[in-house]
Design a protein around this motif. Structure first.
Motif, PDB file in Angstrom:
ATOM      1  N   GLN A 154     -15.184   0.370  25.445  1.00 47.45           N
ATOM      2  CA  GLN A 154     -14.060  -0.338  26.049  1.00 47.45           C
ATOM      3  C   GLN A 154     -14.530  -0.879  27.390  1.00 47.45           C
ATOM      4  O   GLN A 154     -15.476  -0.361  27.983  1.00 47.45           O
ATOM      5  CB  GLN A 154     -12.862   0.595  26.253  1.00 47.45           C
ATOM      6  N   GLY A 155     -13.856  -1.925  27.881  1.00 47.84           N
ATOM      7  CA  GLY A 155     -14.276  -2.524  29.138  1.00 47.84           C
ATOM      8  C   GLY A 155     -13.680  -1.864  30.359  1.00 47.84           C
ATOM      9  O   GLY A 155     -14.266  -1.890  31.444  1.00 47.84           O
ATOM     10  N   ARG A 156     -12.501  -1.265  30.205  1.00 52.80           N
ATOM     11  CA  ARG A 156     -11.818  -0.590  31.303  1.00 52.80           C
ATOM     12  C   ARG A 156     -11.099   0.636  30.747  1.00 52.80           C
ATOM     13  O   ARG A 156     -10.931   0.778  29.537  1.00 52.80           O
ATOM     14  CB  ARG A 156     -10.804  -1.525  31.960  1.00 52.80           C
ATOM     15  N   VAL A 157     -10.662   1.498  31.631  1.00 51.76           N
ATOM     16  CA  VAL A 157      -9.924   2.693  31.219  1.00 51.76           C
ATOM     17  C   VAL A 157      -8.629   2.272  30.521  1.00 51.76           C
ATOM     18  O   VAL A 157      -7.938   1.346  30.957  1.00 51.76           O
ATOM     19  CB  VAL A 157      -9.609   3.583  32.440  1.00 51.76           C
ATOM     20  N   ASN A 158      -8.312   2.947  29.416  1.00 57.74           N
ATOM     21  CA  ASN A 158      -7.083   2.703  28.652  1.00 57.74           C
ATOM     22  C   ASN A 158      -7.010   1.318  28.020  1.00 57.74           C
ATOM     23  O   ASN A 158      -5.926   0.814  27.742  1.00 57.74           O
ATOM     24  CB  ASN A 158      -5.833   2.937  29.510  1.00 57.74           C
ATOM     25  N   LYS A 159      -8.180   0.708  27.783  1.00 64.02           N
ATOM     26  CA  LYS A 159      -8.222  -0.560  27.065  1.00 64.02           C
ATOM     27  C   LYS A 159      -8.830  -0.338  25.683  1.00 64.02           C
ATOM     28  O   LYS A 159      -9.497   0.668  25.423  1.00 64.02           O
ATOM     29  CB  LYS A 159      -9.043  -1.596  27.840  1.00 64.02           C
ATOM     30  N   LEU A 160      -8.586  -1.290  24.779  1.00 63.53           N
ATOM     31  CA  LEU A 160      -9.087  -1.162  23.418  1.00 63.53           C
ATOM     32  C   LEU A 160     -10.594  -1.388  23.372  1.00 63.53           C
ATOM     33  O   LEU A 160     -11.152  -2.134  24.179  1.00 63.53           O
ATOM     34  CB  LEU A 160      -8.383  -2.168  22.507  1.00 63.53           C
ATOM     35  N   VAL A 161     -11.243  -0.763  22.400  1.00 61.83           N
ATOM     36  CA  VAL A 161     -12.658  -1.006  22.165  1.00 61.83           C
ATOM     37  C   VAL A 161     -12.842  -2.483  21.825  1.00 61.83           C
ATOM     38  O   VAL A 161     -11.987  -3.118  21.215  1.00 61.83           O
ATOM     39  CB  VAL A 161     -13.168  -0.104  21.020  1.00 61.83           C
ATOM     40  N   ASP A 162     -13.959  -3.051  22.255  1.00 65.01           N
ATOM     41  CA  ASP A 162     -14.191  -4.487  22.102  1.00 65.01           C
ATOM     42  C   ASP A 162     -15.678  -4.703  21.858  1.00 65.01           C
ATOM     43  O   ASP A 162     -16.519  -4.159  22.576  1.00 65.01           O
ATOM     44  CB  ASP A 162     -13.740  -5.204  23.376  1.00 65.01           C
TER      45      ASP A 162
END
Length: 375
Positions: free
Chosen positions: A256-264
């Motif tokens: 993920q790019g940031r905390v609490n964001k979806l995997v990308d």
């Protein structure tokens, strides 16, 4: 909040996990020969897709009109990573197009006649360097590009993306990286950059785009890479940075790019690239941080490639200094580029330690979940 108490973020996360785990369960319950097929990089199909993209793009790509050097970079760099040659005419067309994106006063715009921008300058220069050869490299007006970089430099030290544009870590990286690879990096360009990036490292450990913002995978890569190029990497809180990055690899095996964001899928590069850079840092102790899983030695696997033009020890072989797409064509000395690092960069070590992340799991995520199946 939803009626059951779940947040929108939680619902989206569970949805992604469900889709990923269904793919993994399918993979686990098929015969070994089918598993091998699913884990293959569809090389021929990717090459076909890339070649077609360099010739003609569909109407939906019109939104990227101001990012055309990036399209060249994504395609040309991908072809180079696959070890494939570009068609001679396609290569010449790419060089000609990028030259027409070059502003008379230095730098490259998103297309012919568009204003110069550090992001598209980075994409154009790296495309040209990847193509290699005297015709390509001599097309870069280094003196004017250097002056463009100076114009983009803020009196406080960092860079802005374009005239009157935003100042951020991305601008610092693209400016310093371009200057480094073209051997025009000097103390004036470096001045104050490190202090700005240090001010962007957050309490989380990662690096934000600007002071006071949230740590982000893309900016963390840009910040770390810049600090390596200017030889100030040890001023960063590397322990905190490592801690932040490794915990961005989730249960889905991607990043993920940031905390609490979806995997990308894109953060397989940004976050994975951070860990690859960390592996190569020569710390104060002289120890390098290895990145592979225990017992994982295959440097030809998708997660273990070295930088283009570099051997596994971080040096550039003479063979790799020739044109990437025309192996017999030596670079002209007057058009030399820096395929290793700037004079500001540190030496590299190679000491075995514990792996930083699960690289095989990341490869599995990329191949099973991100790779589009071609009919």
């Amino acid at each position: 909040m939803e009626s059951g108490g779940e947040t929108v973020t939680q619902l989206q996360q569970w949805s992604v996990e469900d889709r990923v785990f269904r793919m993994y369960n399918l993979f686990a319950n098929i015969p070994p020969i089918a598993q091998t097929t699913m884990l293959e990089l569809q090389r021929d199909e990717h090459i076909k897709y890339l070649n077609e993209g360099l010739k003609q793009l569909g109407p939906s790509f019109v939104v990227l009109d101001s990012s055309r050097p990036w399209i060249c970079y994504w395609i040309i760099h991908s072809m180079a990573l696959l070890g494939e040659s570009l068609d001679y005419q396609l290569e010449n067309n790419a060089i000609d197009f990028l030259n027409r994106c070059q502003d008379p006063n230095g730098g490259y715009g998103g297309g012919p006649g568009q204003m110069p921008h550090l992001a598209t300058t980075y994409a154009a220069v790296n495309s040209i360097v990847t193509l290699g050869g005297q015709i390509a490299l001599s097309s870069i007006n280094r003196d004017k590009l250097y002056n463009f970089l100076l114009r983009m430099k803020d009196p406080g030290g960092p860079f802005r993306m374009h005239d009157a544009g935003e100042i951020d870590v991305r601008a610092c990286y693209t400016a310093i990286s371009v200057a480094s690879i073209l051997n025009i990096l000097d103390d004036e360009l470096v001045r104050g950059v490190g202090n700005f990036i240090l001010s962007c490292q957050t309490y989380e450990g990662g690096i934000a785009g600007e002071p006071g913002s949230e740590a982000h995978g893309g900016y963390t890569f840009c910040g770390l890479a810049t600090m390596i190029l200017i030889n100030e990497v040890n001023l960063l809180d590397l322990a905190g940075l490592i801690d932040w990055v490794i915990f961005r690899q989730g249960v889905e095996c991607g990043f993920q790019g940031r905390v609490n964001k979806l995997v990308d899928g894109c953060y397989s590069f940004w976050q994975g690239g951070v860990l690859a850079l960390l592996q190569r840092i020569d710390l104060v102790t002289g120890e390098c941080l290895p990145l592979f899983d225990s017992g994982e030695e295959d440097r030809d696997s998708p997660g273990n490639s070295t930088s283009e033009g570099e051997d596994t020890d971080g040096t550039s072989s003479e063979a790799d200094k020739t044109c990437h797409f025309k192996n017999g064509d030596q670079q002209d000395a007057s058009c030399s580029v820096n395929y290793t690092s700037s004079s500001h960069a540190r030496s590299l070590g190679n000491v075995e330690m514990e792996p930083l992340f699960h690289s095989l799991a990341l490869q599995q995520y990329i191949l099973l979940c991100s790779q589009v199946e071609i009919e």
